[in-house]
Design a protein around this motif. Structure first.
Motif, PDB file in Angstrom:
ATOM      1  N   ASP A 378       0.851  -1.192   0.000  1.00 37.72           N
ATOM      2  CA  ASP A 378       0.000   0.000   0.000  1.00 37.72           C
ATOM      3  C   ASP A 378       0.886   1.241   0.000  1.00 37.72           C
ATOM      4  N   GLY A 379       0.419   2.263  -0.671  1.00 32.77           N
ATOM      5  CA  GLY A 379       1.128   3.527  -0.717  1.00 32.77           C
ATOM      6  C   GLY A 379       0.395   4.498  -1.625  1.00 32.77           C
ATOM      7  N   PRO A 380       0.714   5.763  -1.532  1.00 30.81           N
ATOM      8  CA  PRO A 380       1.786   6.288  -0.691  1.00 30.81           C
ATOM      9  C   PRO A 380       1.383   6.360   0.785  1.00 30.81           C
ATOM     10  N   LEU A 381       2.372   6.163   1.639  1.00 34.73           N
ATOM     11  CA  LEU A 381       2.189   6.327   3.072  1.00 34.73           C
ATOM     12  C   LEU A 381       3.339   7.169   3.612  1.00 34.73           C
ATOM     13  N   ALA A 382       3.020   8.074   4.513  1.00 42.44           N
ATOM     14  CA  ALA A 382       4.073   8.788   5.240  1.00 42.44           C
ATOM     15  C   ALA A 382       4.588   7.872   6.351  1.00 42.44           C
ATOM     16  N   MET A 383       5.764   8.169   6.854  1.00 43.39           N
ATOM     17  CA  MET A 383       6.390   7.294   7.832  1.00 43.39           C
ATOM     18  C   MET A 383       5.506   7.089   9.056  1.00 43.39           C
ATOM     19  N   ASP A 384       4.868   8.156   9.537  1.00 46.49           N
ATOM     20  CA  ASP A 384       4.082   8.027  10.768  1.00 46.49           C
ATOM     21  C   ASP A 384       2.915   7.087  10.591  1.00 46.49           C
ATOM     22  N   ASN A 385       2.125   7.287   9.518  1.00 50.52           N
ATOM     23  CA  ASN A 385       0.941   6.443   9.378  1.00 50.52           C
ATOM     24  C   ASN A 385       1.253   5.072   8.774  1.00 50.52           C
ATOM     25  N   ALA A 386       2.500   4.839   8.353  1.00 50.68           N
ATOM     26  CA  ALA A 386       2.881   3.504   7.917  1.00 50.68           C
ATOM     27  C   ALA A 386       3.078   2.572   9.104  1.00 50.68           C
ATOM     28  N   ILE A 387       3.621   3.117  10.215  1.00 55.14           N
ATOM     29  CA  ILE A 387       3.984   2.229  11.330  1.00 55.14           C
ATOM     30  C   ILE A 387       3.184   2.487  12.603  1.00 55.14           C
ATOM     31  N   ASP A 388       2.425   3.571  12.668  1.00 54.60           N
ATOM     32  CA  ASP A 388       1.697   3.904  13.895  1.00 54.60           C
ATOM     33  C   ASP A 388       0.197   3.910  13.618  1.00 54.60           C
ATOM     34  N   MET A 389      -0.535   3.025  14.296  1.00 53.35           N
ATOM     35  CA  MET A 389      -1.957   2.875  14.047  1.00 53.35           C
ATOM     36  C   MET A 389      -2.732   4.130  14.405  1.00 53.35           C
ATOM     37  N   GLU A 390      -2.328   4.798  15.472  1.00 52.24           N
ATOM     38  CA  GLU A 390      -3.035   6.000  15.890  1.00 52.24           C
ATOM     39  C   GLU A 390      -2.872   7.106  14.847  1.00 52.24           C
ATOM     40  N   ALA A 391      -1.679   7.232  14.271  1.00 50.76           N
ATOM     41  CA  ALA A 391      -1.459   8.229  13.223  1.00 50.76           C
ATOM     42  C   ALA A 391      -2.312   7.916  11.999  1.00 50.76           C
ATOM     43  N   ALA A 392      -2.394   6.635  11.641  1.00 44.21           N
ATOM     44  CA  ALA A 392      -3.218   6.249  10.492  1.00 44.21           C
ATOM     45  C   ALA A 392      -4.693   6.529  10.759  1.00 44.21           C
ATOM     46  N   ARG A 393      -5.135   6.243  11.982  1.00 48.36           N
ATOM     47  CA  ARG A 393      -6.534   6.478  12.339  1.00 48.36           C
ATOM     48  C   ARG A 393      -6.846   7.969  12.333  1.00 48.36           C
ATOM     49  N   THR A 394      -5.918   8.775  12.846  1.00 48.79           N
ATOM     50  CA  THR A 394      -6.137  10.221  12.885  1.00 48.79           C
ATOM     51  C   THR A 394      -6.320  10.798  11.491  1.00 48.79           C
ATOM     52  N   LYS A 395      -5.569  10.244  10.524  1.00 45.70           N
ATOM     53  CA  LYS A 395      -5.653  10.756   9.159  1.00 45.70           C
ATOM     54  C   LYS A 395      -6.707  10.041   8.322  1.00 45.70           C
ATOM     55  N   GLY A 396      -7.487   9.185   8.965  1.00 49.97           N
ATOM     56  CA  GLY A 396      -8.600   8.538   8.276  1.00 49.97           C
ATOM     57  C   GLY A 396      -8.186   7.535   7.226  1.00 49.97           C
ATOM     58  N   ILE A 397      -7.033   6.901   7.395  1.00 45.41           N
ATOM     59  CA  ILE A 397      -6.550   5.946   6.405  1.00 45.41           C
ATOM     60  C   ILE A 397      -7.052   4.550   6.756  1.00 45.41           C
ATOM     61  N   THR A 398      -7.795   3.943   5.837  1.00 39.58           N
ATOM     62  CA  THR A 398      -8.271   2.579   6.014  1.00 39.58           C
ATOM     63  C   THR A 398      -7.446   1.678   5.115  1.00 39.58           C
ATOM     64  N   SER A 399      -6.670   0.793   5.720  1.00 47.57           N
ATOM     65  CA  SER A 399      -5.725  -0.012   4.949  1.00 47.57           C
ATOM     66  C   SER A 399      -5.270  -1.181   5.793  1.00 47.57           C
ATOM     67  N   LEU A 400      -4.949  -2.303   5.117  1.00 46.44           N
ATOM     68  CA  LEU A 400      -4.389  -3.450   5.825  1.00 46.44           C
ATOM     69  C   LEU A 400      -2.935  -3.220   6.206  1.00 46.44           C
ATOM     70  N   VAL A 401      -2.310  -2.208   5.601  1.00 47.87           N
ATOM     71  CA  VAL A 401      -0.898  -1.935   5.839  1.00 47.87           C
ATOM     72  C   VAL A 401      -0.692  -0.773   6.797  1.00 47.87           C
ATOM     73  N   ALA A 402      -1.462   0.304   6.609  1.00 50.63           N
ATOM     74  CA  ALA A 402      -1.256   1.525   7.400  1.00 50.63           C
ATOM     75  C   ALA A 402      -1.299   1.212   8.894  1.00 50.63           C
ATOM     76  N   GLY A 403      -0.257   1.624   9.597  1.00 51.56           N
ATOM     77  CA  GLY A 403      -0.148   1.364  11.029  1.00 51.56           C
ATOM     78  C   GLY A 403       0.443   0.019  11.361  1.00 51.56           C
ATOM     79  N   HIS A 404       0.605  -0.844  10.340  1.00 52.07           N
ATOM     80  CA  HIS A 404       1.089  -2.207  10.593  1.00 52.07           C
ATOM     81  C   HIS A 404       2.242  -2.594   9.679  1.00 52.07           C
ATOM     82  N   ALA A 405       2.827  -1.674   8.943  1.00 52.53           N
ATOM     83  CA  ALA A 405       3.849  -2.030   7.964  1.00 52.53           C
ATOM     84  C   ALA A 405       5.074  -2.640   8.640  1.00 52.53           C
ATOM     85  N   ASN A 406       5.547  -3.758   8.099  1.00 43.96           N
ATOM     86  CA  ASN A 406       6.800  -4.340   8.576  1.00 43.96           C
ATOM     87  C   ASN A 406       7.876  -4.326   7.501  1.00 43.96           C
TER      88      ASN A 406
END
Length: 485
Positions: A378-406
């Motif tokens: 998934d992309g594009p993602l900024a660093m914060d919402n790629a690895i932090d679930m709260e950042a992804a939630r704050t920006k309204g991103i619905t994704s299987l990757v956002a907040g969970h990227a390894n």
């Protein structure tokens, strides 16, 4: 998991000496955890092995024979939390405390800590009976506390403590122990002419990961061995004083089947990679090669893969396809069944003025269409919402990757290199690295890397080589024995 402070809305109040009554009582519950034992060892300096959890990946002979015991003083220290927070509460000061420890406490035990006022002495002194009981109500610790109770009433918000980041799980230890179950990987070590590169190779050999073939200046190799106090008898040494020629010789040995991997020693990466990628006699495969940093970051529960930070300077879309696929393959070789790949940019929305956002969106769609296999991209993602679930939630991103990227794919070499080294030198991550996409693993570490980084990189090479040959990750000796049958 980001190192932010937890804000508490809870308020705590006290009971003054004048308000305190004989018979007043209060309790708190606590479960003993691994984390408690590690933190107490850090604070107290008590590293008694009987009081520390087993070290993951260490030989069985080095492990405690019994379940670790919680330090008795840790158990006793829980009493101060009740006296200081609940009864009498804020403003309480110790005069003395006695302890009798009747039973041992282990990780997972549920404890109840109770204090009871038994005597009021001359203001502000009071005597409390203290007891810690287990889940069955059996006392594990009893004693008497003499305290100075507060004279003034206090009501205040509970203090928000800074978050402590602990490296509680050694992910590399697991990979090293797993790789050691495989046959040694015959590895051509190019110019192991300083103590770092030679020491890492010898340690990897000692741990059963590789069978080293040393290619370089024999005199410099011998001097490095003398500096380490190492015995090189029984190890094949190929004399080649020119660095580029040594790299060519290592690659030729792999092509001829005399070695199965190449490992960088004390030479420039450009000299080694030039030999790897040359058209005639090199190790090129069907796609572009790329480098993957694998990081054990203390604040994360799993390994983090970052690519490309060492080879492809300004990759175009076609190159990024190979970079993503190579990173997925290595992550799968390390045991991630379905890697979650975040393609990074400065923002998480497509912006025609930022080319990396266009590449990221295309890579995501290509993965959906099966042009990139084995992972969720998934992309594009900024660093914060790629690895932090709260950042992804704050920006309204619905994704299987956002907040969970390894797996993180950087837009270019500069950003990837800075990201990996920031995590290493600021967040205290341990790093290993491997060049993937070639016809054999290429262990490409920095000349400044320590033995641990080289050892972990050799483990990556072992597991990646197994994955390339078998099409699946190696999961342990049981699988190896089954395959032999």
């Amino acid at each position: 998991m980001s190192p932010t402070k937890t804000i508490s809305n809870r308020t705590i109040s006290n009971r003054t000496w004048a308000q305190l009554q004989v018979g007043d009582t209060a309790s708190l519950d606590r479960v003993c955890s691994d984390r408690d034992l590690f933190l107490f060892a850090h604070v107290s300096g008590n590293t008694n092995p009987l009081m520390l959890p087993a070290e993951e990946g260490a030989p069985a002979s080095d492990q405690p024979a019994v379940q670790p015991v919680a330090p008795s003083m840790w158990v006793g220290s829980l009493i101060s939390a009740v006296l200081g927070n609940v009864l009498p509460g804020p403003g309480t000061l110790y005069r003395s405390q006695t302890f009798e420890f009747a039973h041992r406490v282990h990780v997972g035990d549920k404890l109840r800590v109770t204090v009871t006022c038994r005597e009021k002495r001359e203001e502000p002194t009071a005597l409390f009976e203290t007891v810690v009981t287990d889940a069955d109500g059996i006392p594990v610790c009893k004693g008497v506390a003499v305290i100075d109770a507060p004279r003034l009433s206090v009501e205040t918000s509970a203090r928000a403590l800074p978050t402590l980041i602990m490296d509680e799980k050694d992910h590399f230890a697991h990979l090293i122990a797993l790789a050691a179950q495989l046959p040694r990987l015959k590895s051509a070590i190019v110019c192991p002419e300083d103590h770092n590169s030679l020491g890492g190779a010898l340690l990897s050999a000692d741990k059963g990961l590789i069978e080293p073939i040393l290619i370089g200046d024999p005199e410099r190799i011998a001097k490095a061995a003398a500096d380490l106090g190492a015995d090189l008898s029984g190890i094949k040494i190929v004399a080649e004083c020119n660095h580029r020629a040594a790299a060519d010789r290592a690659v030729a040995m792999v092509v001829a089947g005399e070695a199965s991997a190449v490992m960088k020693g004390d030479l420039h990466s450009d000299d080694l990679l030039a030999a790897v990628v040359k058209k005639d006699g090199g190790l090129r495969a069907h796609g572009r090669i790329s480098h993957v940093f694998v990081l054990d970051v203390p604040s994360r529960d799993e390994l983090l893969f970052i690519s490309d930070a060492a080879i492809n300077i300004a990759p175009d879309l076609a190159t990024k396809v190979d970079i993503v696929q190579n990173a997925i393959d290595l992550a799968r070789a390390c045991g991630l069944e379905v890697p979650k790949v975040g393609v990074l940019s400065a923002v998480e929305v497509v912006n025609p003025n930022i080319p990396s956002t266009l590449d990221a969106a295309i890579l995501s769609k290509m993965a959906e269409r099966g042009q990139i296999r084995g992972g969720i991209v998934d992309g594009p993602l900024a660093m914060d919402n790629a690895i932090d679930m709260e950042a992804a939630r704050t920006k309204g991103i619905t994704s299987l990757v956002a907040g969970h990227a390894n797996v993180l794919i950087a837009p270019n070499l500069e950003s990837g290199n800075m990201l990996a080294k920031e995590l290493t030198f600021i967040a205290h991550a341990e790093a290993a690295g491997l060049v993937v996409g070639a016809r054999a693993p290429v262990i490409l570490t920095s000349r400044a890397d320590n033995d641990r980084a080289r050892l972990a990189s050799c483990a990556l090479a072992q597991l990646y080589d197994y994955w390339r040959r078998n099409g699946r990750a190696f999961t342990g000796a049981a699988e190896k024995a089954l395959a032999a049958e």
